[in-house]
Design an enzyme around this catalytic site. Sequence first.
Site, PDB file in Angstrom:
ATOM      1  N   SER A   1       0.834  -1.196   0.000  1.00 33.43           N
ATOM      2  CA  SER A   1       0.000   0.000   0.000  1.00 33.43           C
ATOM      3  C   SER A   1       0.872   1.250   0.000  1.00 33.43           C
ATOM      4  CB  SER A   1      -0.905   0.000   1.240  1.00 33.43           C
ATOM      5  OG  SER A   1      -1.806   1.086   1.201  1.00 33.43           O
ATOM      6  N   ASP A   2       0.319   2.326  -0.533  1.00 33.55           N
ATOM      7  CA  ASP A   2       1.002   3.614  -0.506  1.00 33.55           C
ATOM      8  C   ASP A   2      -0.050   4.714  -0.477  1.00 33.55           C
ATOM      9  OD1 ASP A   2       3.823   4.763  -0.754  1.00 33.55           O
ATOM     10  OD2 ASP A   2       2.652   6.004  -2.133  1.00 33.55           O
ATOM     11  N   THR A   3       0.275   5.825   0.179  1.00 34.69           N
ATOM     12  CA  THR A   3      -0.647   6.949   0.299  1.00 34.69           C
ATOM     13  C   THR A   3       0.063   8.238  -0.096  1.00 34.69           C
ATOM     14  OG1 THR A   3      -1.829   5.858   2.114  1.00 34.69           O
ATOM     15  CG2 THR A   3      -2.140   8.228   1.899  1.00 34.69           C
TER      16      THR A   3
END
Length: 188
Positions: free
Chosen positions: A68-70
């Site tokens: 995941s990445d934000t």
Amino acid sequence: MKPLILASQSPRRKQLLEQAGLSFTVIPSDVEEKLTKKNLPEDLVASLAYQKALNVFERYPGHLVLGSDTVVSLDSHILGKPTDDDDARRMLQMLSGGWHTVLTGVTLLSAEKEVTFVEKTEVNFFSLSEEDISMYIKSGEPVDKAGAYGIQGLGAMLVEKINGDYFAIVGLPIAKVVRALKTFNDHV
């Protein structure tokens, strides 16, 4: 049932998976996050989530890996993690008094299947005074946060309202992740 690996050292993502009652191991990816102006924010977070999942999956091919990445986006301009206090101040000034978008990319990867999606949430900040910004920076909270704030901490005081998934802003749209995990029949 394939063991689940979280390819992130984010304490927030770990906490959200624990909150959902999932059993998993944390093995951070060693993918270097490179933000470029050429990437659209949606494409960037989807690509980084996939790269992180693949990096760990290549070492643990018998597992189901979650990457995941934000990022924070303001008018398609990507705001990553600040490099220092001055950079955090610049970002918070940009976000003050207006709307921005938080995008979280998620990839679930196993030998049999791959699912990647991006969750977008709109966030509106109050107008922030220089004193508000200085006090927040002094807290140390902006250091490792995309857009220089964390909504789950003191940064909650900066936010007037949101449209979308609160947990995606924290770092993982947990309800969608659990539903996606269910499509990997051997897991949830």
